[in-house]
Design a protein around this motif. Structure first.
Motif, PDB file in Angstrom:
ATOM      1  N   LEU A   1       8.419   3.643  -5.311  1.00  0.00           N
ATOM      2  CA  LEU A   1       7.200   3.153  -5.960  1.00  0.00           C
ATOM      3  C   LEU A   1       6.172   3.284  -5.760  1.00  0.00           C
ATOM      4  O   LEU A   1       5.397   2.813  -6.733  1.00  0.00           O
ATOM      5  CB  LEU A   1       7.472   1.764  -4.539  1.00  0.00           C
ATOM      6  N   SER A   2       5.766   4.400  -5.714  1.00  0.00           N
ATOM      7  CA  SER A   2       4.695   4.693  -5.786  1.00  0.00           C
ATOM      8  C   SER A   2       4.295   5.138  -6.915  1.00  0.00           C
ATOM      9  O   SER A   2       3.371   6.159  -7.040  1.00  0.00           O
ATOM     10  CB  SER A   2       4.273   6.189  -4.201  1.00  0.00           C
ATOM     11  N   ALA A   3       5.051   5.371  -7.183  1.00  0.00           N
ATOM     12  CA  ALA A   3       5.557   5.944  -8.693  1.00  0.00           C
ATOM     13  C   ALA A   3       5.660   5.043 -10.061  1.00  0.00           C
ATOM     14  O   ALA A   3       5.077   5.038 -10.896  1.00  0.00           O
ATOM     15  CB  ALA A   3       6.461   7.110  -8.786  1.00  0.00           C
ATOM     16  N   THR A   4       5.924   3.508  -9.220  1.00  0.00           N
ATOM     17  CA  THR A   4       6.010   2.532 -10.459  1.00  0.00           C
ATOM     18  C   THR A   4       5.297   1.302 -10.327  1.00  0.00           C
ATOM     19  O   THR A   4       5.364   0.666 -11.125  1.00  0.00           O
ATOM     20  CB  THR A   4       7.553   2.635 -10.373  1.00  0.00           C
ATOM     21  N   MET A   5       4.711   1.716  -9.260  1.00  0.00           N
ATOM     22  CA  MET A   5       3.913   0.308  -8.523  1.00  0.00           C
ATOM     23  C   MET A   5       2.524   0.585  -8.568  1.00  0.00           C
ATOM     24  O   MET A   5       2.167   0.450  -7.506  1.00  0.00           O
ATOM     25  CB  MET A   5       4.433  -0.576  -7.151  1.00  0.00           C
ATOM     26  N   ASN A   6       2.177   0.086  -9.826  1.00  0.00           N
ATOM     27  CA  ASN A   6       0.711   1.094 -10.047  1.00  0.00           C
ATOM     28  C   ASN A   6      -0.487  -0.059 -10.667  1.00  0.00           C
ATOM     29  O   ASN A   6       0.785  -0.459 -12.014  1.00  0.00           O
ATOM     30  CB  ASN A   6       0.122   2.104  -9.613  1.00  0.00           C
ATOM     31  N   ALA A   7      -1.565   0.103 -10.826  1.00  0.00           N
ATOM     32  CA  ALA A   7      -1.546  -0.051 -12.202  1.00  0.00           C
ATOM     33  C   ALA A   7      -1.145  -0.507 -13.827  1.00  0.00           C
ATOM     34  O   ALA A   7      -1.470  -0.788 -14.273  1.00  0.00           O
ATOM     35  CB  ALA A   7      -3.338  -0.399 -11.735  1.00  0.00           C
ATOM     36  N   LYS A   8      -0.891   0.647 -13.864  1.00  0.00           N
ATOM     37  CA  LYS A   8      -0.226   1.096 -15.156  1.00  0.00           C
ATOM     38  C   LYS A   8       1.326   0.628 -15.129  1.00  0.00           C
ATOM     39  O   LYS A   8       1.585   1.265 -16.769  1.00  0.00           O
ATOM     40  CB  LYS A   8      -0.476   3.172 -15.102  1.00  0.00           C
ATOM     41  N   GLN A   9       1.516   0.378 -14.879  1.00  0.00           N
ATOM     42  CA  GLN A   9       2.873  -0.152 -15.091  1.00  0.00           C
ATOM     43  C   GLN A   9       3.887   0.895 -15.191  1.00  0.00           C
ATOM     44  O   GLN A   9       4.499   0.360 -16.361  1.00  0.00           O
ATOM     45  CB  GLN A   9       2.664  -1.617 -14.950  1.00  0.00           C
TER      46      GLN A   9
ATOM     47  N   TYR B   1      -0.703   4.014   5.887  1.00  0.00           N
ATOM     48  CA  TYR B   1      -0.598   2.965   5.230  1.00  0.00           C
ATOM     49  C   TYR B   1       0.465   2.399   4.448  1.00  0.00           C
ATOM     50  O   TYR B   1       0.919   1.655   4.019  1.00  0.00           O
ATOM     51  CB  TYR B   1      -2.277   2.455   4.120  1.00  0.00           C
ATOM     52  N   HIS B   2       0.536   3.366   4.343  1.00  0.00           N
ATOM     53  CA  HIS B   2       2.352   4.142   2.984  1.00  0.00           C
ATOM     54  C   HIS B   2       3.441   3.286   3.319  1.00  0.00           C
ATOM     55  O   HIS B   2       3.890   2.914   4.633  1.00  0.00           O
ATOM     56  CB  HIS B   2       2.565   5.677   3.590  1.00  0.00           C
ATOM     57  N   GLY B   3       3.769   2.128   3.136  1.00  0.00           N
ATOM     58  CA  GLY B   3       4.909   1.568   2.904  1.00  0.00           C
ATOM     59  C   GLY B   3       4.366  -0.060   3.748  1.00  0.00           C
ATOM     60  O   GLY B   3       4.863  -0.833   4.315  1.00  0.00           O
ATOM     61  N   LEU B   4       3.163  -0.598   4.307  1.00  0.00           N
ATOM     62  CA  LEU B   4       2.812  -1.882   4.361  1.00  0.00           C
ATOM     63  C   LEU B   4       1.739  -2.901   3.736  1.00  0.00           C
ATOM     64  O   LEU B   4       2.035  -2.585   2.325  1.00  0.00           O
ATOM     65  CB  LEU B   4       1.025  -1.009   4.889  1.00  0.00           C
ATOM     66  N   ILE B   5       2.589  -3.742   3.786  1.00  0.00           N
ATOM     67  CA  ILE B   5       1.761  -4.755   3.126  1.00  0.00           C
ATOM     68  C   ILE B   5       0.522  -4.933   2.588  1.00  0.00           C
ATOM     69  O   ILE B   5      -0.310  -4.574   4.060  1.00  0.00           O
ATOM     70  CB  ILE B   5       2.192  -6.091   3.720  1.00  0.00           C
ATOM     71  N   ASN B   6      -0.412  -5.023   1.794  1.00  0.00           N
ATOM     72  CA  ASN B   6      -1.090  -5.149   0.810  1.00  0.00           C
ATOM     73  C   ASN B   6      -2.132  -6.663   1.487  1.00  0.00           C
ATOM     74  O   ASN B   6      -1.421  -7.767   0.974  1.00  0.00           O
ATOM     75  CB  ASN B   6      -1.397  -4.975  -0.473  1.00  0.00           C
ATOM     76  N   PRO B   7      -3.103  -6.461   2.238  1.00  0.00           N
ATOM     77  CA  PRO B   7      -3.648  -7.658   2.858  1.00  0.00           C
ATOM     78  C   PRO B   7      -3.862  -8.203   2.188  1.00  0.00           C
ATOM     79  O   PRO B   7      -4.277 -10.072   2.444  1.00  0.00           O
ATOM     80  CB  PRO B   7      -4.493  -6.764   3.759  1.00  0.00           C
TER      81      PRO B   7
ATOM     82  N   LEU C   1       1.182  -1.055  -0.064  1.00  0.00           N
ATOM     83  CA  LEU C   1       0.378  -0.181  -0.022  1.00  0.00           C
ATOM     84  C   LEU C   1       0.231   0.991  -0.415  1.00  0.00           C
ATOM     85  O   LEU C   1       1.949   1.586   0.841  1.00  0.00           O
ATOM     86  CB  LEU C   1      -0.885   0.091   1.207  1.00  0.00           C
ATOM     87  N   LEU C   2       0.661   1.864  -1.149  1.00  0.00           N
ATOM     88  CA  LEU C   2       1.620   3.098  -1.316  1.00  0.00           C
ATOM     89  C   LEU C   2       1.408   4.694  -1.127  1.00  0.00           C
ATOM     90  O   LEU C   2      -0.523   4.737  -1.782  1.00  0.00           O
ATOM     91  CB  LEU C   2       3.010   2.857  -2.543  1.00  0.00           C
ATOM     92  N   ASP C   3       1.615   5.616  -0.810  1.00  0.00           N
ATOM     93  CA  ASP C   3       1.284   7.011  -1.018  1.00  0.00           C
ATOM     94  C   ASP C   3       2.319   7.769  -1.854  1.00  0.00           C
ATOM     95  O   ASP C   3       2.974   7.101  -1.068  1.00  0.00           O
ATOM     96  CB  ASP C   3       0.702   7.292   0.309  1.00  0.00           C
ATOM     97  N   ARG C   4       1.687   8.702  -2.423  1.00  0.00           N
ATOM     98  CA  ARG C   4       2.745   9.109  -3.229  1.00  0.00           C
ATOM     99  C   ARG C   4       3.128  10.499  -2.495  1.00  0.00           C
ATOM    100  O   ARG C   4       4.469  10.297  -3.030  1.00  0.00           O
ATOM    101  CB  ARG C   4       1.905   9.940  -4.455  1.00  0.00           C
ATOM    102  N   LYS C   5       2.506  11.031  -1.464  1.00  0.00           N
ATOM    103  CA  LYS C   5       3.524  12.379  -0.566  1.00  0.00           C
ATOM    104  C   LYS C   5       3.839  11.012   0.276  1.00  0.00           C
ATOM    105  O   LYS C   5       4.484  11.980   1.287  1.00  0.00           O
ATOM    106  CB  LYS C   5       2.236  12.795   0.144  1.00  0.00           C
ATOM    107  N   ALA C   6       4.160  10.149   0.327  1.00  0.00           N
ATOM    108  CA  ALA C   6       4.666   8.883   1.969  1.00  0.00           C
ATOM    109  C   ALA C   6       4.348   9.449   3.156  1.00  0.00           C
ATOM    110  O   ALA C   6       5.050   9.912   3.790  1.00  0.00           O
ATOM    111  CB  ALA C   6       6.230   9.125   1.494  1.00  0.00           C
ATOM    112  N   ALA C   7       3.021   9.558   3.267  1.00  0.00           N
ATOM    113  CA  ALA C   7       2.213  10.613   4.719  1.00  0.00           C
ATOM    114  C   ALA C   7       1.385   9.543   5.365  1.00  0.00           C
ATOM    115  O   ALA C   7       1.431   9.777   6.570  1.00  0.00           O
ATOM    116  CB  ALA C   7       1.785  11.849   4.525  1.00  0.00           C
ATOM    117  N   ALA C   8       0.672   8.639   4.414  1.00  0.00           N
ATOM    118  CA  ALA C   8       0.059   7.884   4.512  1.00  0.00           C
ATOM    119  C   ALA C   8       0.179   7.719   5.415  1.00  0.00           C
ATOM    120  O   ALA C   8       0.862   6.520   6.081  1.00  0.00           O
ATOM    121  CB  ALA C   8      -1.844   7.575   3.734  1.00  0.00           C
TER     122      ALA C   8
END
Length: 241
Positions: free
Chosen positions: A216-224, A185-191, A176-183
């Motif tokens: 990874l918030s910029a590269t690890m997403n559905a648009k790959q 949940y940021h960096g946690l394993i996706n359940p 789970l990733l947040d582009r602002k690195a502030a949330a």
């Protein structure tokens, strides 16, 4: 030592502003980038306002800057370098994910300076170290100075593709990733992906550096996004100076 201000001055073909005074006292250095200022060198006094928030990153509290940092403190470059990678001879924009993927997955050879604003009108250039070895990228994201290792980025992306394959081919990010690195949940394993991760993969992901999780918030997403080297904006910036 190569300072960020020196590299940027070379890329943009900067020259000293007219009328700058000449330093007459003992050798010192720029309060911003730490470049040496020797007797006879051009400099400028600088007055930092009450709301200047980057005092902790100053190289010295001596109230002077080198001629290069005179340029770096101006609005043109504060804005113009907000989302860029600067090499010895070019400035490349990295606002788009495909260009971030270029930097983080297939970076150029060093030396370069990597900057990414987190708001408007931020001082980024003079307080970011030069990346000399592209196996360990230094990048400033607003107030944060991050380190990103491309080999770990590529491995993380490989894990994401393997998880997606195990999920039946529909994109499933293991983090789970947040582009602002502030949330929170940021960096946690996706359940939703946890059961599809092998033990070694999970350990690898949870031990990524903070900068790698943000990258990874910029590269690890559905648009790959596939890495794409951007066209340089060097001449556009030079024309504005």
């Amino acid at each position: 030592m190569l300072h960020s201000s020196e590299l940027i001055a070379q890329a943009l073909k900067l020259t000293p502003d007219a009328g700058l005074p000449t330093w007459q006292d003992a050798a010192t250095h720029c309060s911003h980038c730490a470049c040496p200022i020797n007797p006879g060198d051009l400099f400028s006094p600088v007055a930092l306002g009450a709301f200047f928030s980057d005092s902790r990153d100053l190289a010295a509290p001596n109230g002077i800057v080198c001629w290069r940092c005179v340029h770096l403190r101006k609005k043109t470059l504060l804005n113009g370098l907000s989302f860029t990678v600067i090499t010895r001879d070019a400035v490349y924009p990295i606002a788009q994910n495909i260009h971030k993927a270029w930097l983080f997955l297939t970076p150029p050879e060093g030396p370069f300076v990597a900057l990414h604003s987190s708001s408007t009108m931020q001082h980024l250039a003079w307080r970011t170290p030069v990346t000399l070895d592209n196996r360990r990228i230094s990048i400033r994201f607003g107030p944060n100075l991050f380190v990103v290792r491309p080999d770990r980025m590529r491995k993380a992306m490989g894990i994401a593709l393997q998880v997606t394959e195990r999920a039946g081919g529909k994109w499933l990010s293991p983090l789970l990733l947040d582009r602002k690195a502030a949330a929170g949940y940021h960096g946690l394993i996706n359940p939703k992906a946890e059961a599809l991760l092998e033990a070694g993969e999970r350990d690898f992901l949870v031990n990524l550096a903070a900068g790698e999780r943000w990258a990874l918030s910029a590269t690890m997403n559905a648009k790959q996004p596939l890495p794409e080297r951007p066209d340089p904006i060097t001449e556009t910036l030079i024309a504005k100076l």
